[in-house]
Design an enzyme around this catalytic site. Structure first.
Site, PDB file in Angstrom:
ATOM      1  N   SER A 195       0.848  -1.189   0.000  1.00 29.88           N
ATOM      2  CA  SER A 195       0.000   0.000   0.000  1.00 29.88           C
ATOM      3  C   SER A 195       0.883   1.239   0.000  1.00 29.88           C
ATOM      4  O   SER A 195       1.994   1.231   0.550  1.00 29.88           O
ATOM      5  CB  SER A 195      -0.896   0.020   1.243  1.00 29.88           C
ATOM      6  OG  SER A 195      -1.576   1.255   1.363  1.00 29.88           O
ATOM      7  N   TYR A 223      -1.949  -0.524  10.507  1.00 24.63           N
ATOM      8  CA  TYR A 223      -2.066  -1.140   9.182  1.00 24.63           C
ATOM      9  C   TYR A 223      -0.798  -0.898   8.370  1.00 24.63           C
ATOM     10  O   TYR A 223      -0.246  -1.823   7.750  1.00 24.63           O
ATOM     11  CB  TYR A 223      -3.280  -0.564   8.457  1.00 24.63           C
ATOM     12  CG  TYR A 223      -3.389  -0.974   7.013  1.00 24.63           C
ATOM     13  CD1 TYR A 223      -3.674  -2.294   6.664  1.00 24.63           C
ATOM     14  CD2 TYR A 223      -3.213  -0.042   5.985  1.00 24.63           C
ATOM     15  CE1 TYR A 223      -3.771  -2.674   5.329  1.00 24.63           C
ATOM     16  CE2 TYR A 223      -3.320  -0.411   4.652  1.00 24.63           C
ATOM     17  CZ  TYR A 223      -3.596  -1.728   4.332  1.00 24.63           C
ATOM     18  OH  TYR A 223      -3.688  -2.106   3.012  1.00 24.63           O
ATOM     19  N   ALA A 224      -0.317   0.343   8.381  1.00 25.53           N
ATOM     20  CA  ALA A 224       0.890   0.682   7.622  1.00 25.53           C
ATOM     21  C   ALA A 224       2.086  -0.137   8.094  1.00 25.53           C
ATOM     22  O   ALA A 224       2.935  -0.532   7.289  1.00 25.53           O
ATOM     23  CB  ALA A 224       1.183   2.175   7.740  1.00 25.53           C
ATOM     24  N   LYS A 284       2.139  -3.562   6.483  1.00 22.82           N
ATOM     25  CA  LYS A 284       2.523  -3.504   5.078  1.00 22.82           C
ATOM     26  C   LYS A 284       3.989  -3.115   4.907  1.00 22.82           C
ATOM     27  O   LYS A 284       4.658  -3.585   3.976  1.00 22.82           O
ATOM     28  CB  LYS A 284       1.615  -2.520   4.332  1.00 22.82           C
ATOM     29  CG  LYS A 284       0.174  -2.999   4.193  1.00 22.82           C
ATOM     30  CD  LYS A 284       0.076  -4.286   3.382  1.00 22.82           C
ATOM     31  CE  LYS A 284      -1.354  -4.658   3.055  1.00 22.82           C
ATOM     32  NZ  LYS A 284      -1.444  -5.885   2.224  1.00 22.82           N
TER      33      LYS A 284
END
Length: 266
Positions: free
Chosen positions: A141, A154-155, A158
């Site tokens: 992402s 979330y980051a 990823k």
């Protein structure tokens, strides 16, 4: 890689980017193993793929479970006798500031977003070595290139996946196994509705970044990444530049983000 006739595994294939990727690869002539947790939605996508004239099997599996991932690889190999491409697309988001992030929610997406692809890579590499090579694509992402408040959890998953991809690319080069990373930006899917968050969580206003990309556009970029066996695939030259700027001038990009977010909250 010429994708026609190649055996491709797509995780998270029942909705959004995964579904669109299944259709795009079917149109390109691939043989597909479609993987998801949702039996009903997965069956619908598999039917769509057959209607495109492509051969496909549906595998209901939770990719955060190592045993189920190993079964996914085994079933695909048993059906087709080889595996040429693995697309690690399954993933989920989580909302919350770092200070207030629900640890159980974060642990759940670490299992799905990070361990899932890791399990799949570990299980598929021996099969690809038997083939004499293959391609692995990990769907990351653009949030790994930007520090955006409330999605740090979330980051983080990823970003860790990015590093696994980059390291595996070097480690597997001598086996003719190419490892690429795709960086979608804002995409028009159901992803936001499935984000983990507290019941009383109030999501702050987000920056408007223009019209979101369609899931089909992302799917075509994934196909291109496989065909060209690229290292990194961005949605546009502009987003590639954003990623570069964030790496070379992180403080400048952080300041721009902080100012834009401050304007939104006023």
């Amino acid at each position: 890689m010429d994708i026609h006739g190649k055996v491709v595994i797509i995780t998270g294939a029942s909705l959004g980017i995964g579904r669109a990727t299944a259709i795009v690869f079917a149109e390109a002539g691939a043989k597909l193993a479609l993987v998801a947790r949702s039996t009903e939605n997965l069956a619908k996508v598999t039917d769509e793929v057959w209607q495109k004239g492509a051969e496909a099997i549906a595998i209901v599996a939770d990719v955060s479970d190592k045993a189920e991932v190993e079964r996914m690889i085994a079933e695909t190999y048993q059906k087709f006798g080889r595996i040429d491409v693995l697309i690690n697309n399954a993933g989920r988001g989580v909302d919350g500031s770092v200070a207030m992030l629900n640890n159980d929610n974060f642990r759940e997406i670490v299992e799905l977003n990070l361990f899932g692809p890791l399990y799949a890579m570990q299980a598929v590499v021996p099969k690809m070595r038997e083939n004499g090579g293959g391609v692995i694509i990990n769907v990351s992402s653009m949030v790994t290139k930007l520090r955006i408040p409330t999605i740090g959890g979330y980051a983080a998953t990823k970003a860790a996946l990015d590093m696994l991809s980059q390291t595996a690319r070097i480690e597997l080069a001598s086996d003719n196994i190419k490892v690429g990373t795709v960086y979608p930006g804002q995409t028009e899917t159901e992803f936001g509705k499935n984000v983990l968050r507290e019941a009383n969580y109030q999501r702050p206003p987000r920056m408007q970044q223009g019209k979101p990309d369609s899931a089909e556009k992302v799917a075509r970029k994934i196909l291109e990444a496989v065909q060209k066996e690229v290292r990194d695939q961005y949605m546009s030259p502009f987003l590639r530049l954003v990623g570069l700027m964030s790496t070379v001038f992180p403080a400048t990009v952080d300041n721009i983000l902080a100012k834009r977010i401050g304007k939104i909250r006023k």
